[in-house]
Design a protein around this motif. Sequence first.
Motif, PDB file in Angstrom:
ATOM      1  N   GLY A   1       6.523 -28.719 -17.670  1.00  0.00           N
ATOM      2  CA  GLY A   1       5.700 -28.270 -18.969  1.00  0.00           C
ATOM      3  C   GLY A   1       4.268 -29.072 -18.639  1.00  0.00           C
ATOM      4  O   GLY A   1       3.429 -28.693 -19.726  1.00  0.00           O
ATOM      5  N   ARG A   2       4.102 -29.824 -17.815  1.00  0.00           N
ATOM      6  CA  ARG A   2       2.845 -30.474 -17.625  1.00  0.00           C
ATOM      7  C   ARG A   2       1.753 -29.599 -16.893  1.00  0.00           C
ATOM      8  O   ARG A   2       2.080 -28.360 -16.776  1.00  0.00           O
ATOM      9  N   PHE A   3       0.429 -29.727 -17.156  1.00  0.00           N
ATOM     10  CA  PHE A   3      -0.554 -28.901 -16.688  1.00  0.00           C
ATOM     11  C   PHE A   3      -0.470 -27.451 -17.148  1.00  0.00           C
ATOM     12  O   PHE A   3      -0.715 -26.605 -16.592  1.00  0.00           O
ATOM     13  N   PRO A   4      -0.408 -27.316 -18.454  1.00  0.00           N
ATOM     14  CA  PRO A   4      -0.650 -26.086 -19.159  1.00  0.00           C
ATOM     15  C   PRO A   4      -1.783 -25.262 -19.040  1.00  0.00           C
ATOM     16  O   PRO A   4      -1.816 -24.251 -19.010  1.00  0.00           O
ATOM     17  N   ASN A   5      -2.815 -26.285 -18.436  1.00  0.00           N
ATOM     18  CA  ASN A   5      -4.100 -25.399 -18.490  1.00  0.00           C
ATOM     19  C   ASN A   5      -4.150 -24.811 -17.112  1.00  0.00           C
ATOM     20  O   ASN A   5      -5.156 -23.937 -16.769  1.00  0.00           O
ATOM     21  N   ILE A   6      -3.547 -25.210 -16.177  1.00  0.00           N
ATOM     22  CA  ILE A   6      -3.662 -24.636 -14.719  1.00  0.00           C
ATOM     23  C   ILE A   6      -2.821 -23.477 -14.495  1.00  0.00           C
ATOM     24  O   ILE A   6      -1.124 -23.721 -14.692  1.00  0.00           O
ATOM     25  N   GLU A   7      -3.120 -22.429 -14.068  1.00  0.00           N
ATOM     26  CA  GLU A   7      -2.225 -21.305 -13.779  1.00  0.00           C
ATOM     27  C   GLU A   7      -1.417 -21.268 -12.344  1.00  0.00           C
ATOM     28  O   GLU A   7      -0.346 -21.041 -12.377  1.00  0.00           O
ATOM     29  N   ILE A   8      -2.398 -21.812 -11.307  1.00  0.00           N
ATOM     30  CA  ILE A   8      -1.763 -21.817 -10.063  1.00  0.00           C
ATOM     31  C   ILE A   8      -2.129 -23.100  -9.194  1.00  0.00           C
ATOM     32  O   ILE A   8      -3.248 -23.615  -9.516  1.00  0.00           O
ATOM     33  N   PHE A   9      -1.163 -23.652  -8.446  1.00  0.00           N
ATOM     34  CA  PHE A   9      -1.524 -24.449  -7.626  1.00  0.00           C
ATOM     35  C   PHE A   9      -1.217 -24.314  -6.144  1.00  0.00           C
ATOM     36  O   PHE A   9      -0.238 -23.505  -6.083  1.00  0.00           O
TER      37      PHE A   9
ATOM     38  N   PRO B   1     -11.713 -28.954 -18.097  1.00  0.00           N
ATOM     39  CA  PRO B   1     -12.114 -28.134 -18.981  1.00  0.00           C
ATOM     40  C   PRO B   1     -11.106 -26.665 -18.887  1.00  0.00           C
ATOM     41  O   PRO B   1     -10.636 -26.728 -17.950  1.00  0.00           O
ATOM     42  N   PRO B   2     -11.045 -26.006 -19.949  1.00  0.00           N
ATOM     43  CA  PRO B   2      -9.989 -24.853 -19.601  1.00  0.00           C
ATOM     44  C   PRO B   2     -10.581 -23.658 -18.949  1.00  0.00           C
ATOM     45  O   PRO B   2      -9.646 -22.949 -18.466  1.00  0.00           O
ATOM     46  N   GLU B   3     -12.037 -23.818 -18.423  1.00  0.00           N
ATOM     47  CA  GLU B   3     -11.917 -22.486 -17.419  1.00  0.00           C
ATOM     48  C   GLU B   3     -11.445 -23.145 -16.059  1.00  0.00           C
ATOM     49  O   GLU B   3     -11.398 -22.257 -14.901  1.00  0.00           O
ATOM     50  N   PHE B   4     -10.993 -24.210 -15.714  1.00  0.00           N
ATOM     51  CA  PHE B   4     -10.344 -24.534 -14.527  1.00  0.00           C
ATOM     52  C   PHE B   4      -8.832 -23.766 -14.463  1.00  0.00           C
ATOM     53  O   PHE B   4      -8.051 -24.354 -15.620  1.00  0.00           O
ATOM     54  N   LYS B   5      -8.643 -23.142 -13.548  1.00  0.00           N
ATOM     55  CA  LYS B   5      -7.348 -22.556 -13.674  1.00  0.00           C
ATOM     56  C   LYS B   5      -6.387 -22.569 -12.357  1.00  0.00           C
ATOM     57  O   LYS B   5      -5.195 -22.385 -12.182  1.00  0.00           O
ATOM     58  N   VAL B   6      -7.147 -22.703 -11.142  1.00  0.00           N
ATOM     59  CA  VAL B   6      -6.587 -22.946  -9.998  1.00  0.00           C
ATOM     60  C   VAL B   6      -7.023 -24.269  -9.474  1.00  0.00           C
ATOM     61  O   VAL B   6      -8.282 -24.732  -9.224  1.00  0.00           O
ATOM     62  N   ILE B   7      -5.896 -24.952  -8.809  1.00  0.00           N
ATOM     63  CA  ILE B   7      -6.091 -26.137  -7.964  1.00  0.00           C
ATOM     64  C   ILE B   7      -5.550 -26.099  -6.718  1.00  0.00           C
ATOM     65  O   ILE B   7      -4.253 -25.759  -6.538  1.00  0.00           O
ATOM     66  N   GLY B   8      -6.078 -26.803  -5.654  1.00  0.00           N
ATOM     67  CA  GLY B   8      -5.702 -26.272  -4.212  1.00  0.00           C
ATOM     68  C   GLY B   8      -5.407 -27.867  -4.127  1.00  0.00           C
ATOM     69  O   GLY B   8      -6.231 -28.819  -4.006  1.00  0.00           O
ATOM     70  N   ILE B   9      -4.117 -28.221  -3.582  1.00  0.00           N
ATOM     71  CA  ILE B   9      -3.836 -29.523  -3.301  1.00  0.00           C
ATOM     72  C   ILE B   9      -3.922 -29.859  -1.577  1.00  0.00           C
ATOM     73  O   ILE B   9      -3.312 -28.913  -0.948  1.00  0.00           O
TER      74      ILE B   9
ATOM     75  N   PHE C   1      -3.379 -39.418 -12.509  1.00  0.00           N
ATOM     76  CA  PHE C   1      -3.631 -38.026 -11.965  1.00  0.00           C
ATOM     77  C   PHE C   1      -3.275 -36.737 -12.692  1.00  0.00           C
ATOM     78  O   PHE C   1      -4.415 -36.149 -12.988  1.00  0.00           O
ATOM     79  N   ILE C   2      -2.326 -36.925 -13.354  1.00  0.00           N
ATOM     80  CA  ILE C   2      -1.865 -35.850 -14.317  1.00  0.00           C
ATOM     81  C   ILE C   2      -2.745 -35.870 -15.587  1.00  0.00           C
ATOM     82  O   ILE C   2      -3.158 -34.660 -15.866  1.00  0.00           O
ATOM     83  N   THR C   3      -2.971 -37.000 -15.910  1.00  0.00           N
ATOM     84  CA  THR C   3      -4.091 -36.935 -17.241  1.00  0.00           C
ATOM     85  C   THR C   3      -5.433 -36.470 -16.917  1.00  0.00           C
ATOM     86  O   THR C   3      -5.883 -35.615 -17.621  1.00  0.00           O
ATOM     87  N   ASN C   4      -5.867 -36.869 -15.780  1.00  0.00           N
ATOM     88  CA  ASN C   4      -7.120 -36.003 -15.029  1.00  0.00           C
ATOM     89  C   ASN C   4      -7.018 -34.562 -15.000  1.00  0.00           C
ATOM     90  O   ASN C   4      -8.015 -33.978 -15.145  1.00  0.00           O
ATOM     91  N   ILE C   5      -6.102 -34.149 -14.586  1.00  0.00           N
ATOM     92  CA  ILE C   5      -6.025 -32.835 -14.463  1.00  0.00           C
ATOM     93  C   ILE C   5      -5.689 -31.883 -15.552  1.00  0.00           C
ATOM     94  O   ILE C   5      -6.480 -31.085 -15.924  1.00  0.00           O
ATOM     95  N   GLU C   6      -4.838 -32.558 -16.497  1.00  0.00           N
ATOM     96  CA  GLU C   6      -4.972 -31.979 -17.647  1.00  0.00           C
ATOM     97  C   GLU C   6      -5.986 -32.109 -18.702  1.00  0.00           C
ATOM     98  O   GLU C   6      -6.140 -31.210 -19.734  1.00  0.00           O
ATOM     99  N   SER C   7      -7.026 -32.957 -18.417  1.00  0.00           N
ATOM    100  CA  SER C   7      -8.252 -32.934 -19.162  1.00  0.00           C
ATOM    101  C   SER C   7      -9.254 -32.157 -18.812  1.00  0.00           C
ATOM    102  O   SER C   7     -10.325 -32.205 -19.278  1.00  0.00           O
TER     103      SER C   7
END
Length: 81
Positions: A68-76, A41-49, A33-39
């Motif tokens: 420090g995980r999910f450096p590409n995601i700004e908001i969950f 594209p950089p334009e993904f910034k917000v994830i809704g759980i 899961f973590i690998t998939n979210i971190e992979s």
Amino acid sequence: MSSYKGSSWFKWDLHVHTPDSLVSEYGGDWDKFITNIESLPPEFKVIGINDYIFIDGYRRVLEEKAKGRFPNIEIFYLLLS
């Protein structure tokens, strides 16, 4: 001349299930899961759980983000159904 750059567009995915969800495709595999979210594209910034009535997965995501995980995601966001 102005330094205004115009609009910035980002992608949001507001329906993601963590491995702790009853309907997760990860079967409890947090590493995948973590690998998939971190992979993403950089334009993904917000994830809704969206784990329906459970918040354990959302808490785990926030813990991993704090480490420090999910450096590409700004908001969950937590979305409860």
